[in-house]
Design a protein around this motif. Structure first.
Motif, PDB file in Angstrom:
ATOM      1  N   ALA A 249      -1.066  -5.424  15.497  1.00  0.00           N
ATOM      2  CA  ALA A 249      -1.630  -4.370  14.748  1.00  0.00           C
ATOM      3  C   ALA A 249      -0.445  -3.366  14.498  1.00  0.00           C
ATOM      4  N   PRO A 250      -0.467  -2.868  13.253  1.00  0.00           N
ATOM      5  CA  PRO A 250       0.886  -2.087  13.113  1.00  0.00           C
ATOM      6  C   PRO A 250       0.612  -0.754  13.757  1.00  0.00           C
ATOM      7  N   PRO A 251       1.445   0.254  14.197  1.00  0.00           N
ATOM      8  CA  PRO A 251       1.406   1.040  14.891  1.00  0.00           C
ATOM      9  C   PRO A 251       0.819   2.582  14.109  1.00  0.00           C
ATOM     10  N   GLN A 252      -0.069   3.261  14.928  1.00  0.00           N
ATOM     11  CA  GLN A 252      -0.521   4.379  14.240  1.00  0.00           C
ATOM     12  C   GLN A 252       0.330   5.486  13.770  1.00  0.00           C
ATOM     13  N   PRO A 253       0.400   5.980  12.779  1.00  0.00           N
ATOM     14  CA  PRO A 253       1.519   7.081  12.377  1.00  0.00           C
ATOM     15  C   PRO A 253       1.405   8.193  13.346  1.00  0.00           C
TER      16      PRO A 253
ATOM     17  N   ALA B 299       0.945  -1.135   0.105  1.00  0.00           N
ATOM     18  CA  ALA B 299      -0.105   0.024  -0.052  1.00  0.00           C
ATOM     19  C   ALA B 299       0.843   1.272   0.094  1.00  0.00           C
ATOM     20  N   HIS B 300       2.170   0.942   0.344  1.00  0.00           N
ATOM     21  CA  HIS B 300       3.115   2.263   0.646  1.00  0.00           C
ATOM     22  C   HIS B 300       2.717   3.464   1.317  1.00  0.00           C
ATOM     23  N   GLY B 301       1.576   3.351   1.994  1.00  0.00           N
ATOM     24  CA  GLY B 301       1.304   4.314   3.220  1.00  0.00           C
ATOM     25  C   GLY B 301       1.154   5.671   2.874  1.00  0.00           C
ATOM     26  N   ILE B 302       0.690   5.998   1.551  1.00  0.00           N
ATOM     27  CA  ILE B 302       0.673   7.344   1.284  1.00  0.00           C
ATOM     28  C   ILE B 302      -0.819   7.805   1.096  1.00  0.00           C
ATOM     29  N   GLY B 303      -1.793   6.861   1.233  1.00  0.00           N
ATOM     30  CA  GLY B 303      -3.196   7.293   0.987  1.00  0.00           C
ATOM     31  C   GLY B 303      -3.649   7.573  -0.203  1.00  0.00           C
ATOM     32  N   ALA B 304      -4.904   7.721  -0.655  1.00  0.00           N
ATOM     33  CA  ALA B 304      -5.348   8.001  -1.833  1.00  0.00           C
ATOM     34  C   ALA B 304      -5.102   9.666  -1.868  1.00  0.00           C
ATOM     35  N   GLN B 305      -5.220  10.359  -2.923  1.00  0.00           N
ATOM     36  CA  GLN B 305      -4.969  11.555  -3.203  1.00  0.00           C
ATOM     37  C   GLN B 305      -6.158  12.430  -2.501  1.00  0.00           C
ATOM     38  N   HIS B 306      -7.118  12.036  -2.268  1.00  0.00           N
ATOM     39  CA  HIS B 306      -8.399  12.791  -1.865  1.00  0.00           C
ATOM     40  C   HIS B 306      -8.406  12.661  -0.275  1.00  0.00           C
ATOM     41  N   ASP B 307      -7.281  11.650   0.172  1.00  0.00           N
ATOM     42  CA  ASP B 307      -7.061  11.775   1.832  1.00  0.00           C
ATOM     43  C   ASP B 307      -6.261  12.646   2.214  1.00  0.00           C
TER      44      ASP B 307
ATOM     45  N   THR C 222       5.136   2.755   9.914  1.00  0.00           N
ATOM     46  CA  THR C 222       4.040   1.949  10.366  1.00  0.00           C
ATOM     47  C   THR C 222       4.538   0.157  10.115  1.00  0.00           C
ATOM     48  N   GLU C 223       4.829  -0.025   8.672  1.00  0.00           N
ATOM     49  CA  GLU C 223       5.100  -1.511   8.376  1.00  0.00           C
ATOM     50  C   GLU C 223       6.576  -1.637   8.762  1.00  0.00           C
ATOM     51  N   GLY C 224       7.336  -1.008   8.890  1.00  0.00           N
ATOM     52  CA  GLY C 224       8.626  -1.206   9.471  1.00  0.00           C
ATOM     53  C   GLY C 224       8.597  -1.856  11.025  1.00  0.00           C
ATOM     54  N   PRO C 225       8.078  -1.174  11.880  1.00  0.00           N
ATOM     55  CA  PRO C 225       7.851  -1.863  13.296  1.00  0.00           C
ATOM     56  C   PRO C 225       6.893  -3.198  13.389  1.00  0.00           C
ATOM     57  N   HIS C 226       6.016  -3.154  12.427  1.00  0.00           N
ATOM     58  CA  HIS C 226       5.102  -4.256  12.203  1.00  0.00           C
ATOM     59  C   HIS C 226       5.955  -5.541  11.821  1.00  0.00           C
ATOM     60  N   THR C 227       6.751  -5.099  10.688  1.00  0.00           N
ATOM     61  CA  THR C 227       7.563  -6.077  10.270  1.00  0.00           C
ATOM     62  C   THR C 227       8.568  -6.891  11.433  1.00  0.00           C
TER      63      THR C 227
END
Length: 427
Positions: A360-364, A5-13, A344-349
Protein backbone atom coordinates in the motif's frame (compact mmCIF):
# COMPACT_ATOMS: atom_id res chain seq x y z
CA UNK A 1 -0.46 1.77 -8.49
CA UNK A 2 -2.00 4.91 -9.90
CA UNK A 3 1.12 5.90 -11.81
CA UNK A 4 -0.66 8.42 -13.98
CA UNK A 5 -2.87 10.04 -11.36
CA UNK A 6 -0.03 12.50 -10.56
CA UNK A 7 -1.22 12.89 -7.00
CA UNK A 8 -2.77 16.32 -7.24
CA UNK A 9 -6.41 15.43 -6.64
CA UNK A 10 -9.35 16.88 -8.42
CA UNK A 11 -9.84 20.62 -8.13
CA UNK A 12 -12.78 20.33 -5.80
CA UNK A 13 -10.65 18.22 -3.44
CA UNK A 14 -8.47 21.23 -2.51
CA UNK A 15 -10.05 23.03 0.48
CA UNK A 16 -8.81 26.54 -0.28
CA UNK A 17 -10.82 29.66 -0.97
CA UNK A 18 -10.34 30.75 -4.59
CA UNK A 19 -10.78 34.40 -3.60
CA UNK A 20 -7.95 34.37 -1.08
CA UNK A 21 -5.71 32.33 -3.36
CA UNK A 22 -6.11 34.69 -6.33
CA UNK A 23 -6.00 37.84 -4.18
CA UNK A 24 -2.82 36.71 -2.46
CA UNK A 25 -1.19 35.77 -5.73
CA UNK A 26 -1.99 39.07 -7.43
CA UNK A 27 -0.88 41.03 -4.36
CA UNK A 28 2.44 39.17 -4.28
CA UNK A 29 3.09 39.85 -7.96
CA UNK A 30 2.16 43.54 -7.89
CA UNK A 31 4.00 44.27 -4.65
CA UNK A 32 7.09 42.52 -6.00
CA UNK A 33 6.87 44.47 -9.25
CA UNK A 34 6.47 47.83 -7.50
CA UNK A 35 9.19 47.15 -4.95
CA UNK A 36 11.63 46.10 -7.64
CA UNK A 37 10.82 49.15 -9.74
CA UNK A 38 11.50 51.48 -6.80
CA UNK A 39 14.44 49.77 -5.12
CA UNK A 40 16.25 47.79 -7.86
CA UNK A 41 17.66 50.21 -10.41
CA UNK A 42 20.84 48.36 -11.44
CA UNK A 43 21.54 44.75 -12.32
CA UNK A 44 22.77 42.70 -9.34
CA UNK A 45 23.20 39.25 -10.84
CA UNK A 46 26.57 38.21 -12.28
CA UNK A 47 25.79 34.85 -13.82
CA UNK A 48 28.66 32.39 -13.97
CA UNK A 49 31.06 34.94 -12.50
CA UNK A 50 29.34 34.73 -9.11
CA UNK A 51 29.84 32.18 -6.37
CA UNK A 52 32.06 31.26 -3.44
CA UNK A 53 34.42 28.35 -4.16
CA UNK A 54 33.86 25.20 -2.15
CA UNK A 55 36.79 23.69 -0.23
CA UNK A 56 39.39 22.00 -2.39
CA UNK A 57 38.70 18.63 -0.73
CA UNK A 58 35.06 18.79 -1.83
CA UNK A 59 36.14 19.71 -5.36
CA UNK A 60 38.57 16.78 -5.52
CA UNK A 61 35.95 14.34 -4.23
CA UNK A 62 33.33 15.54 -6.71
CA UNK A 63 35.71 15.39 -9.67
CA UNK A 64 37.49 12.19 -8.68
CA UNK A 65 37.48 9.40 -11.25
CA UNK A 66 35.94 6.87 -8.80
CA UNK A 67 33.07 9.28 -8.13
CA UNK A 68 32.27 9.62 -11.81
CA UNK A 69 32.64 5.91 -12.46
CA UNK A 70 30.29 5.17 -9.55
CA UNK A 71 27.70 7.63 -10.89
CA UNK A 72 27.89 6.20 -14.42
CA UNK A 73 27.66 2.66 -13.11
CA UNK A 74 24.63 3.54 -10.99
CA UNK A 75 22.85 5.15 -13.94
CA UNK A 76 23.60 2.28 -16.29
CA UNK A 77 22.65 -0.39 -13.73
CA UNK A 78 19.36 1.35 -12.97
CA UNK A 79 18.55 1.59 -16.69
CA UNK A 80 19.31 -2.11 -17.21
CA UNK A 81 17.07 -3.05 -14.28
CA UNK A 82 14.22 -1.00 -15.74
CA UNK A 83 14.62 -2.68 -19.13
CA UNK A 84 14.74 -6.14 -17.53
CA UNK A 85 11.57 -5.44 -15.55
CA UNK A 86 9.87 -4.27 -18.75
CA UNK A 87 10.98 -7.37 -20.65
CA UNK A 88 10.49 -10.01 -17.98
CA UNK A 89 8.22 -8.47 -15.36
CA UNK A 90 4.43 -8.58 -15.11
CA UNK A 91 2.30 -6.28 -17.21
CA UNK A 92 0.39 -5.12 -14.12
CA UNK A 93 1.95 -1.75 -13.03
CA UNK A 94 0.97 -2.53 -9.43
CA UNK A 95 3.51 -5.39 -9.52
CA UNK A 96 6.08 -3.99 -11.96
CA UNK A 97 8.31 -1.15 -10.71
CA UNK A 98 9.48 -0.06 -14.17
CA UNK A 99 6.64 2.43 -14.95
CA UNK A 100 7.04 4.05 -11.55
CA UNK A 101 10.80 4.20 -12.02
CA UNK A 102 10.36 6.11 -15.29
CA UNK A 103 7.39 8.37 -14.49
CA UNK A 104 8.10 9.00 -10.79
CA UNK A 105 11.71 8.33 -9.78
CA UNK A 106 13.18 9.68 -13.03
CA UNK A 107 10.77 12.34 -14.27
CA UNK A 108 9.73 13.74 -10.89
CA UNK A 109 12.81 12.72 -8.91
CA UNK A 110 15.08 14.76 -11.17
CA UNK A 111 13.43 17.91 -9.79
CA UNK A 112 14.74 17.71 -6.19
CA UNK A 113 17.96 15.97 -7.31
CA UNK A 114 18.82 18.76 -9.77
CA UNK A 115 17.87 21.51 -7.33
CA UNK A 116 20.11 20.06 -4.62
CA UNK A 117 23.05 18.69 -6.61
CA UNK A 118 23.04 20.45 -9.96
CA UNK A 119 22.73 18.79 -13.41
CA UNK A 120 23.03 15.25 -12.04
CA UNK A 121 21.60 13.52 -15.11
CA UNK A 122 24.73 14.44 -17.05
CA UNK A 123 26.65 12.00 -14.83
CA UNK A 124 23.92 9.38 -14.50
CA UNK A 125 22.77 9.38 -18.12
CA UNK A 126 23.09 5.73 -19.27
CA UNK A 127 23.10 6.75 -22.95
CA UNK A 128 26.14 8.97 -22.39
CA UNK A 129 27.81 6.04 -20.63
CA UNK A 130 26.98 3.64 -23.48
CA UNK A 131 28.39 6.11 -25.99
CA UNK A 132 31.57 6.44 -23.91
CA UNK A 133 32.00 2.65 -23.68
CA UNK A 134 31.36 2.24 -27.40
CA UNK A 135 33.96 4.87 -28.25
CA UNK A 136 36.53 3.15 -26.04
CA UNK A 137 35.89 -0.18 -27.73
CA UNK A 138 36.30 1.44 -31.16
CA UNK A 139 39.28 3.54 -30.10
CA UNK A 140 37.49 6.82 -30.80
CA UNK A 141 37.56 10.09 -28.91
CA UNK A 142 34.05 10.53 -27.37
CA UNK A 143 34.19 14.25 -28.12
CA UNK A 144 35.06 13.74 -31.80
CA UNK A 145 32.39 14.38 -34.39
CA UNK A 146 30.87 16.91 -36.72
CA UNK A 147 30.16 20.35 -35.24
CA UNK A 148 26.58 20.86 -34.17
CA UNK A 149 24.63 23.19 -36.47
CA UNK A 150 24.41 26.60 -34.72
CA UNK A 151 20.64 26.74 -35.16
CA UNK A 152 20.09 23.30 -33.64
CA UNK A 153 20.39 24.47 -30.05
CA UNK A 154 17.92 22.76 -27.74
CA UNK A 155 15.33 21.92 -30.39
CA UNK A 156 15.97 18.15 -30.21
CA UNK A 157 15.58 18.31 -26.42
CA UNK A 158 12.28 20.16 -26.79
CA UNK A 159 11.06 17.51 -29.23
CA UNK A 160 12.18 14.73 -26.87
CA UNK A 161 10.37 16.30 -23.93
CA UNK A 162 7.22 16.66 -26.01
CA UNK A 163 7.44 13.00 -27.05
CA UNK A 164 7.89 11.87 -23.43
CA UNK A 165 5.03 13.98 -22.11
CA UNK A 166 2.84 12.67 -24.93
CA UNK A 167 3.63 9.14 -23.81
CA UNK A 168 2.92 10.02 -20.19
CA UNK A 169 -0.26 12.06 -20.67
CA UNK A 170 -1.82 10.99 -23.97
CA UNK A 171 -0.80 7.46 -24.94
CA UNK A 172 -3.65 4.92 -24.49
CA UNK A 173 -1.65 2.76 -22.04
CA UNK A 174 1.43 4.66 -20.87
CA UNK A 175 2.26 2.12 -18.13
CA UNK A 176 2.32 -0.74 -20.63
CA UNK A 177 5.74 -2.45 -20.86
CA UNK A 178 5.36 -2.56 -24.63
CA UNK A 179 4.75 1.19 -24.89
CA UNK A 180 7.63 2.03 -22.59
CA UNK A 181 10.02 -0.35 -24.34
CA UNK A 182 9.11 1.07 -27.74
CA UNK A 183 9.65 4.65 -26.54
CA UNK A 184 12.96 3.83 -24.84
CA UNK A 185 14.20 1.94 -27.91
CA UNK A 186 13.32 4.76 -30.32
CA UNK A 187 14.61 7.48 -28.02
CA UNK A 188 17.87 5.67 -27.26
CA UNK A 189 18.48 4.94 -30.95
CA UNK A 190 17.99 8.58 -31.89
CA UNK A 191 20.27 9.83 -29.12
CA UNK A 192 23.06 7.35 -29.79
CA UNK A 193 22.86 8.05 -33.52
CA UNK A 194 23.21 11.77 -32.85
CA UNK A 195 26.15 11.18 -30.51
CA UNK A 196 27.90 8.93 -33.03
CA UNK A 197 27.65 11.74 -35.57
CA UNK A 198 28.40 14.77 -33.39
CA UNK A 199 30.21 13.37 -30.37
CA UNK A 200 29.34 13.58 -26.68
CA UNK A 201 28.44 17.27 -27.01
CA UNK A 202 25.20 16.06 -28.63
CA UNK A 203 23.84 15.06 -25.23
CA UNK A 204 24.45 18.53 -23.76
CA UNK A 205 21.68 20.11 -25.80
CA UNK A 206 19.79 17.28 -27.50
CA UNK A 207 19.07 14.86 -24.66
CA UNK A 208 15.67 15.77 -23.24
CA UNK A 209 16.43 14.65 -19.70
CA UNK A 210 19.83 16.36 -19.60
CA UNK A 211 18.19 19.59 -20.78
CA UNK A 212 15.40 19.15 -18.21
CA UNK A 213 17.86 18.51 -15.37
CA UNK A 214 20.15 21.30 -16.56
CA UNK A 215 17.41 23.92 -16.60
CA UNK A 216 16.23 23.00 -13.10
CA UNK A 217 19.86 22.98 -11.92
CA UNK A 218 20.06 26.66 -12.82
CA UNK A 219 18.22 27.23 -9.54
CA UNK A 220 20.62 25.03 -7.56
CA UNK A 221 22.95 26.66 -5.00
CA UNK A 222 25.75 24.54 -6.50
CA UNK A 223 27.36 25.66 -9.72
CA UNK A 224 30.60 25.65 -11.71
CA UNK A 225 32.58 28.58 -12.99
CA UNK A 226 33.14 28.18 -16.72
CA UNK A 227 36.80 29.21 -16.70
CA UNK A 228 38.40 27.00 -14.05
CA UNK A 229 35.43 24.63 -13.51
CA UNK A 230 35.51 25.32 -9.77
CA UNK A 231 32.50 24.20 -7.76
CA UNK A 232 30.92 27.22 -6.10
CA UNK A 233 28.06 28.10 -3.80
CA UNK A 234 25.96 30.75 -5.47
CA UNK A 235 22.64 32.48 -5.38
CA UNK A 236 20.15 30.55 -7.53
CA UNK A 237 19.45 33.84 -9.30
CA UNK A 238 23.03 33.93 -10.57
CA UNK A 239 22.66 30.41 -11.91
CA UNK A 240 19.42 31.40 -13.58
CA UNK A 241 21.02 34.52 -15.04
CA UNK A 242 23.71 32.35 -16.65
CA UNK A 243 21.20 30.26 -18.63
CA UNK A 244 22.60 30.05 -22.19
CA UNK A 245 20.43 31.80 -24.77
CA UNK A 246 20.27 28.88 -27.17
CA UNK A 247 17.83 28.28 -30.02
CA UNK A 248 15.05 26.07 -28.73
CA UNK A 249 15.33 27.29 -25.12
CA UNK A 250 11.92 28.94 -25.29
CA UNK A 251 10.39 25.84 -26.88
CA UNK A 252 11.85 23.60 -24.16
CA UNK A 253 10.47 25.70 -21.31
CA UNK A 254 7.11 26.08 -23.05
CA UNK A 255 6.84 22.29 -23.40
CA UNK A 256 7.46 21.97 -19.65
CA UNK A 257 4.87 24.61 -18.82
CA UNK A 258 2.30 23.53 -21.38
CA UNK A 259 2.49 19.82 -20.64
CA UNK A 260 2.17 20.40 -16.89
CA UNK A 261 -0.82 22.67 -17.51
CA UNK A 262 -2.42 20.03 -19.70
CA UNK A 263 -1.78 17.44 -17.01
CA UNK A 264 -3.86 19.51 -14.59
CA UNK A 265 -6.57 20.30 -17.11
CA UNK A 266 -6.90 16.70 -18.29
CA UNK A 267 -8.52 15.76 -14.96
CA UNK A 268 -11.40 18.20 -15.50
CA UNK A 269 -14.73 16.37 -16.00
CA UNK A 270 -15.57 18.53 -19.04
CA UNK A 271 -12.32 17.58 -20.78
CA UNK A 272 -12.71 13.91 -19.90
CA UNK A 273 -16.18 13.99 -21.47
CA UNK A 274 -14.84 15.78 -24.55
CA UNK A 275 -12.09 13.19 -25.04
CA UNK A 276 -14.43 10.25 -24.55
CA UNK A 277 -17.12 11.53 -26.92
CA UNK A 278 -14.96 13.14 -29.61
CA UNK A 279 -15.47 11.89 -33.16
CA UNK A 280 -11.71 12.16 -33.67
CA UNK A 281 -11.03 9.49 -31.08
CA UNK A 282 -9.50 9.68 -27.64
CA UNK A 283 -5.83 9.69 -28.60
CA UNK A 284 -6.17 12.25 -31.40
CA UNK A 285 -8.24 14.60 -29.26
CA UNK A 286 -5.88 14.32 -26.30
CA UNK A 287 -2.89 14.91 -28.60
CA UNK A 288 -4.49 18.07 -29.96
CA UNK A 289 -5.20 19.18 -26.40
CA UNK A 290 -1.58 18.72 -25.35
CA UNK A 291 -0.30 20.55 -28.44
CA UNK A 292 -2.81 23.34 -27.87
CA UNK A 293 -1.66 23.78 -24.26
CA UNK A 294 1.99 24.06 -25.33
CA UNK A 295 1.06 26.38 -28.23
CA UNK A 296 -0.98 28.64 -25.93
CA UNK A 297 1.91 29.01 -23.49
CA UNK A 298 4.29 29.76 -26.38
CA UNK A 299 1.88 32.20 -28.04
CA UNK A 300 1.39 34.20 -24.85
CA UNK A 301 5.12 34.42 -24.30
CA UNK A 302 5.73 35.41 -27.94
CA UNK A 303 3.14 38.18 -27.70
CA UNK A 304 4.80 39.36 -24.50
CA UNK A 305 8.24 39.37 -26.14
CA UNK A 306 6.89 41.39 -29.07
CA UNK A 307 5.32 43.94 -26.71
CA UNK A 308 8.57 44.21 -24.74
CA UNK A 309 10.44 45.01 -27.93
CA UNK A 310 7.97 47.73 -28.87
CA UNK A 311 8.01 49.37 -25.43
CA UNK A 312 11.72 49.17 -24.75
CA UNK A 313 13.12 50.13 -28.13
CA UNK A 314 15.63 47.99 -29.96
CA UNK A 315 16.10 44.55 -28.43
CA UNK A 316 17.54 42.02 -30.91
CA UNK A 317 16.34 38.79 -29.32
CA UNK A 318 13.53 39.40 -26.80
CA UNK A 319 12.36 35.78 -26.93
CA UNK A 320 15.59 34.34 -25.54
CA UNK A 321 16.52 37.40 -23.47
CA UNK A 322 13.81 36.67 -20.89
CA UNK A 323 13.30 32.93 -21.37
CA UNK A 324 15.27 32.22 -18.18
CA UNK A 325 12.50 33.92 -16.16
CA UNK A 326 10.13 31.09 -17.16
CA UNK A 327 12.28 28.42 -15.48
CA UNK A 328 11.17 29.16 -11.87
CA UNK A 329 7.57 29.27 -13.11
CA UNK A 330 7.98 25.80 -14.61
CA UNK A 331 9.51 24.64 -11.33
CA UNK A 332 6.54 25.99 -9.38
CA UNK A 333 4.13 24.12 -11.64
CA UNK A 334 6.14 20.90 -11.31
CA UNK A 335 6.18 21.10 -7.51
CA UNK A 336 2.46 21.93 -7.34
CA UNK A 337 1.42 19.09 -9.61
CA UNK A 338 3.82 16.31 -8.70
CA UNK A 339 4.71 16.69 -5.00
CA UNK A 340 2.17 14.15 -3.73
CA UNK A 341 2.97 11.76 -6.56
CA UNK A 342 6.63 11.71 -5.56
CA UNK A 343 6.15 11.23 -1.81
CA UNK A 344 3.56 8.46 -2.23
CA UNK A 345 4.29 6.60 -5.46
CA UNK A 346 8.07 7.02 -5.12
CA UNK A 347 8.34 4.85 -1.97
CA UNK A 348 5.72 2.50 -3.43
CA UNK A 349 7.90 1.96 -6.51
CA UNK A 350 10.95 1.28 -4.37
CA UNK A 351 9.04 -1.26 -2.26
CA UNK A 352 7.83 -3.08 -5.38
CA UNK A 353 11.38 -3.12 -6.77
CA UNK A 354 12.60 -4.67 -3.50
CA UNK A 355 10.10 -7.51 -3.86
CA UNK A 356 7.21 -6.41 -1.66
CA UNK A 357 4.00 -7.87 -3.09
CA UNK A 358 1.42 -5.18 -3.82
CA UNK A 359 2.36 -2.78 -0.98
CA UNK A 360 0.00 0.00 0.00
CA UNK A 361 1.45 3.40 -0.89
CA UNK A 362 2.24 5.56 2.16
CA UNK A 363 -0.24 8.24 3.06
CA UNK A 364 0.81 11.86 2.36
CA UNK A 365 2.24 13.51 5.45
CA UNK A 366 0.41 16.73 4.57
CA UNK A 367 -3.32 17.10 5.06
CA UNK A 368 -5.57 18.46 2.29
CA UNK A 369 -5.37 22.03 3.56
CA UNK A 370 -1.59 22.02 3.90
CA UNK A 371 -1.22 20.37 0.49
CA UNK A 372 -3.43 22.99 -1.15
CA UNK A 373 -1.42 25.76 0.50
CA UNK A 374 1.86 24.20 -0.68
CA UNK A 375 0.58 24.01 -4.25
CA UNK A 376 -0.58 27.62 -4.31
CA UNK A 377 2.62 28.87 -2.67
CA UNK A 378 4.75 26.91 -5.17
CA UNK A 379 2.97 28.49 -8.14
CA UNK A 380 3.00 32.02 -6.69
CA UNK A 381 6.62 31.82 -5.52
CA UNK A 382 7.70 30.54 -8.93
CA UNK A 383 6.09 33.56 -10.58
CA UNK A 384 7.59 36.01 -8.07
CA UNK A 385 11.06 34.57 -8.73
CA UNK A 386 10.34 34.95 -12.44
CA UNK A 387 9.47 38.63 -11.90
CA UNK A 388 12.75 39.18 -10.04
CA UNK A 389 14.80 37.47 -12.76
CA UNK A 390 13.04 39.43 -15.51
CA UNK A 391 13.50 42.75 -13.69
CA UNK A 392 17.23 42.28 -13.23
CA UNK A 393 17.62 41.40 -16.91
CA UNK A 394 15.52 44.40 -17.99
CA UNK A 395 17.50 46.99 -16.01
CA UNK A 396 20.63 45.56 -17.64
CA UNK A 397 19.29 45.62 -21.20
CA UNK A 398 17.01 48.67 -21.29
CA UNK A 399 17.75 52.37 -20.93
CA UNK A 400 16.92 53.61 -17.39
CA UNK A 401 13.80 55.44 -18.51
CA UNK A 402 12.33 52.36 -20.17
CA UNK A 403 13.33 49.59 -17.77
CA UNK A 404 10.12 49.56 -15.74
CA UNK A 405 7.78 50.23 -18.67
CA UNK A 406 9.47 47.47 -20.66
CA UNK A 407 8.53 44.98 -17.96
CA UNK A 408 4.80 45.66 -18.04
CA UNK A 409 4.12 42.99 -20.70
CA UNK A 410 6.11 40.52 -18.58
CA UNK A 411 3.99 41.38 -15.55
CA UNK A 412 0.81 40.84 -17.58
CA UNK A 413 2.22 37.50 -18.73
CA UNK A 414 3.02 36.47 -15.15
CA UNK A 415 -0.52 37.37 -14.06
CA UNK A 416 -1.98 35.34 -16.95
CA UNK A 417 0.18 32.30 -16.14
CA UNK A 418 -0.59 32.61 -12.42
CA UNK A 419 -4.32 32.83 -13.07
CA UNK A 420 -4.20 29.76 -15.28
CA UNK A 421 -2.07 27.79 -12.85
CA UNK A 422 -4.28 28.55 -9.87
CA UNK A 423 -7.45 27.92 -11.87
CA UNK A 424 -6.22 24.40 -12.67
CA UNK A 425 -5.87 23.73 -8.95
CA UNK A 426 -8.81 25.39 -7.23
CA UNK A 427 -11.21 27.05 -9.67
Amino acid sequence: MSVLAHGIGAQHDLPLSPFYAFAGAFAALFVSFLALGLLWSASRFRGDRAGRPLPAAVQRAADARPTRIAARTLGLAAALLVVLHLLLGPADPDRNPAPGAVYVLLWVGLVPASLLLGPVWRLLNPLRTLHLLGCRVLGRDPAAGRPLPPRLGMWPAAAGLLAFTWLELVAPDPASPTALLLFLALYSSAQLAGASLHGARWFDHADAFEAYSGLLARLSPLGRRPGDHRLVLRSPFNGLDATPRLPGLVATVCVLLGSTAYDGFSDAPSWITTVQTSALGRTTTATLGLLAAVALVAALYSLCAGAVRLLSGQLPHPLTAFAHSLVPIALGYLVAHYFTLFVTEGPHTVMVALGTDNPAPPQPFLGPGALATLQVVAIVLGHVLGVVAAHDRSVRLFPPGRAVAGQLPLLVLMVAYTTGGLALLIA
